[in-house]
Motif scaffolding. Structure first.
Motif, PDB file in Angstrom:
ATOM      1  N   GLN A 155     -18.097  75.366  -1.051  1.00  0.00           N
ATOM      2  CA  GLN A 155     -18.830  75.610   0.198  1.00  0.00           C
ATOM      3  C   GLN A 155     -19.960  76.634   0.047  1.00  0.00           C
ATOM      4  O   GLN A 155     -20.767  76.802   0.952  1.00  0.00           O
ATOM      5  CB  GLN A 155     -17.867  76.091   1.287  1.00  0.00           C
ATOM      6  CG  GLN A 155     -16.903  75.033   1.751  1.00  0.00           C
ATOM      7  CD  GLN A 155     -16.001  75.534   2.863  1.00  0.00           C
ATOM      8  OE1 GLN A 155     -16.148  76.647   3.360  1.00  0.00           O
ATOM      9  NE2 GLN A 155     -15.046  74.711   3.254  1.00  0.00           N
ATOM     10  N   GLU A 158     -23.728  75.543   0.387  1.00  0.00           N
ATOM     11  CA  GLU A 158     -23.976  75.217   1.796  1.00  0.00           C
ATOM     12  C   GLU A 158     -24.153  76.499   2.616  1.00  0.00           C
ATOM     13  O   GLU A 158     -25.043  76.588   3.457  1.00  0.00           O
ATOM     14  CB  GLU A 158     -22.811  74.385   2.337  1.00  0.00           C
ATOM     15  CG  GLU A 158     -22.975  73.949   3.780  1.00  0.00           C
ATOM     16  CD  GLU A 158     -21.763  73.154   4.262  1.00  0.00           C
ATOM     17  OE1 GLU A 158     -21.485  73.215   5.462  1.00  0.00           O
ATOM     18  OE2 GLU A 158     -21.095  72.483   3.437  1.00  0.00           O
ATOM     19  N   TYR A 159     -23.324  77.502   2.359  1.00  0.00           N
ATOM     20  CA  TYR A 159     -23.438  78.781   3.069  1.00  0.00           C
ATOM     21  C   TYR A 159     -24.810  79.424   2.806  1.00  0.00           C
ATOM     22  O   TYR A 159     -25.416  79.983   3.718  1.00  0.00           O
ATOM     23  CB  TYR A 159     -22.326  79.733   2.626  1.00  0.00           C
ATOM     24  CG  TYR A 159     -21.026  79.619   3.380  1.00  0.00           C
ATOM     25  CD1 TYR A 159     -20.485  78.382   3.712  1.00  0.00           C
ATOM     26  CD2 TYR A 159     -20.319  80.750   3.732  1.00  0.00           C
ATOM     27  CE1 TYR A 159     -19.285  78.290   4.385  1.00  0.00           C
ATOM     28  CE2 TYR A 159     -19.107  80.668   4.407  1.00  0.00           C
ATOM     29  CZ  TYR A 159     -18.598  79.431   4.733  1.00  0.00           C
ATOM     30  OH  TYR A 159     -17.415  79.345   5.405  1.00  0.00           O
ATOM     31  N   SER A 161     -27.605  77.802   1.934  1.00  0.00           N
ATOM     32  CA  SER A 161     -28.604  76.954   2.598  1.00  0.00           C
ATOM     33  C   SER A 161     -28.644  77.182   4.103  1.00  0.00           C
ATOM     34  O   SER A 161     -29.700  77.105   4.721  1.00  0.00           O
ATOM     35  CB  SER A 161     -28.315  75.470   2.320  1.00  0.00           C
ATOM     36  OG  SER A 161     -28.411  75.194   0.954  1.00  0.00           O
ATOM     37  N   GLN A 162     -27.499  77.481   4.690  1.00  0.00           N
ATOM     38  CA  GLN A 162     -27.407  77.713   6.134  1.00  0.00           C
ATOM     39  C   GLN A 162     -27.759  79.147   6.530  1.00  0.00           C
ATOM     40  O   GLN A 162     -27.779  79.474   7.705  1.00  0.00           O
ATOM     41  CB  GLN A 162     -25.994  77.393   6.633  1.00  0.00           C
ATOM     42  CG  GLN A 162     -25.613  75.946   6.520  1.00  0.00           C
ATOM     43  CD  GLN A 162     -24.142  75.709   6.836  1.00  0.00           C
ATOM     44  OE1 GLN A 162     -23.332  76.644   6.926  1.00  0.00           O
ATOM     45  NE2 GLN A 162     -23.789  74.450   7.003  1.00  0.00           N
ATOM     46  N   GLY A 163     -27.997  80.014   5.543  1.00  0.00           N
ATOM     47  CA  GLY A 163     -28.307  81.406   5.838  1.00  0.00           C
ATOM     48  C   GLY A 163     -27.089  82.267   6.119  1.00  0.00           C
ATOM     49  O   GLY A 163     -27.230  83.427   6.504  1.00  0.00           O
ATOM     50  N   LYS A 164     -25.877  81.740   5.916  1.00  0.00           N
ATOM     51  CA  LYS A 164     -24.666  82.536   6.114  1.00  0.00           C
ATOM     52  C   LYS A 164     -24.504  83.569   4.998  1.00  0.00           C
ATOM     53  O   LYS A 164     -23.860  84.595   5.187  1.00  0.00           O
ATOM     54  CB  LYS A 164     -23.426  81.640   6.146  1.00  0.00           C
ATOM     55  CG  LYS A 164     -23.350  80.744   7.355  1.00  0.00           C
ATOM     56  CD  LYS A 164     -22.107  79.873   7.292  1.00  0.00           C
ATOM     57  CE  LYS A 164     -22.026  78.936   8.467  1.00  0.00           C
ATOM     58  NZ  LYS A 164     -20.845  78.050   8.373  1.00  0.00           N
ATOM     59  N   CYS A 166     -27.064  85.633   2.595  1.00  0.00           N
ATOM     60  CA  CYS A 166     -28.514  85.862   2.483  1.00  0.00           C
ATOM     61  C   CYS A 166     -28.886  87.184   1.808  1.00  0.00           C
ATOM     62  O   CYS A 166     -30.022  87.632   1.912  1.00  0.00           O
ATOM     63  CB  CYS A 166     -29.162  85.756   3.855  1.00  0.00           C
ATOM     64  SG  CYS A 166     -28.475  86.906   5.057  1.00  0.00           S
TER      65      CYS A 166
END
Length: 185
Positions: A155, A158-159, A161-164, A166
């Protein structure tokens, strides 16, 4: 490729010399002869940052408030240290245990990076900690309120890419560590 000359430091003095903040004002001469008398440098301790992976292929993250940006961030365990007082690997091992209670079966160095070489003096030492297990109680500083969060390896991208996720050092360690483990192509 043209050889790039270093700047010549003519003078240097601390304008802030506090245990939590050290700022130096340098007077420098550029290769073209220009003198700059107000180049400010943040003198910062080195950082040890750890990518801890459990036997279940989960990454141990810490979630905490970061006042500089005013945000609660998900990042890898890390902390400052003085290279004259302890080794980067010792600092990485200490920070992992203090912040998470996890202990590594093995720890390998991934890289040493500069975070902000324009204005900061420190290096960031990245480590990969394998087969980590929670074996101890955490030892948090008075300024630390940390939640430990386990994220499955699959995961992580994906984290990001989603900015979770950073924080630059965390992202660098994740890519280097997952590449080392053959989990990224």
């Amino acid at each position: 490729m043209k050889k790039i000359a270093k700047w010549k430091k003519l003078d240097s003095q601390f304008i802030i010399n506090h245990q939590w903040c050290r700022v130096r004002q340098d007077t420098v001469e550029l290769p073209n002869g220009t003198i700059i008398d107000d180049f400010f440098v943040n003198v910062r301790p080195d950082i040890a940052l750890v990518l801890p992976i459990t036997p279940q292929n989960e990454i141990v993250f810490v979630c905490q408030y970061r006042h500089g940006v005013g945000e609660v961030l998900l990042e890898l365990p890390a902390g400052s240290f003085s290279p004259t007082e302890e080794s980067p690997e010792f600092a990485a091992t200490r920070e992992l245990t203090e912040e998470t209670g996890y202990v590594a079966e093995s720890m390998i160095k991934l890289a040493t990076l500069y975070d902000n070489p324009v204005k900061d003096t420190n290096s960031v030492h990245l480590f990969l900690a394998s087969n980590v297990q929670r074996l101890q109680e955490r030892q948090l500083d008075i300024t630390e309120e940390i939640e430990v969060i386990l994220v499955p390896v699959e995961q992580v991208i994906e984290y990001i890419s989603q900015g979770k996720i950073c924080v630059a050092g965390t992202v660098a360690a994740l890519f280097l560590g997952l590449k080392q483990l053959g989990m990224l192509s």
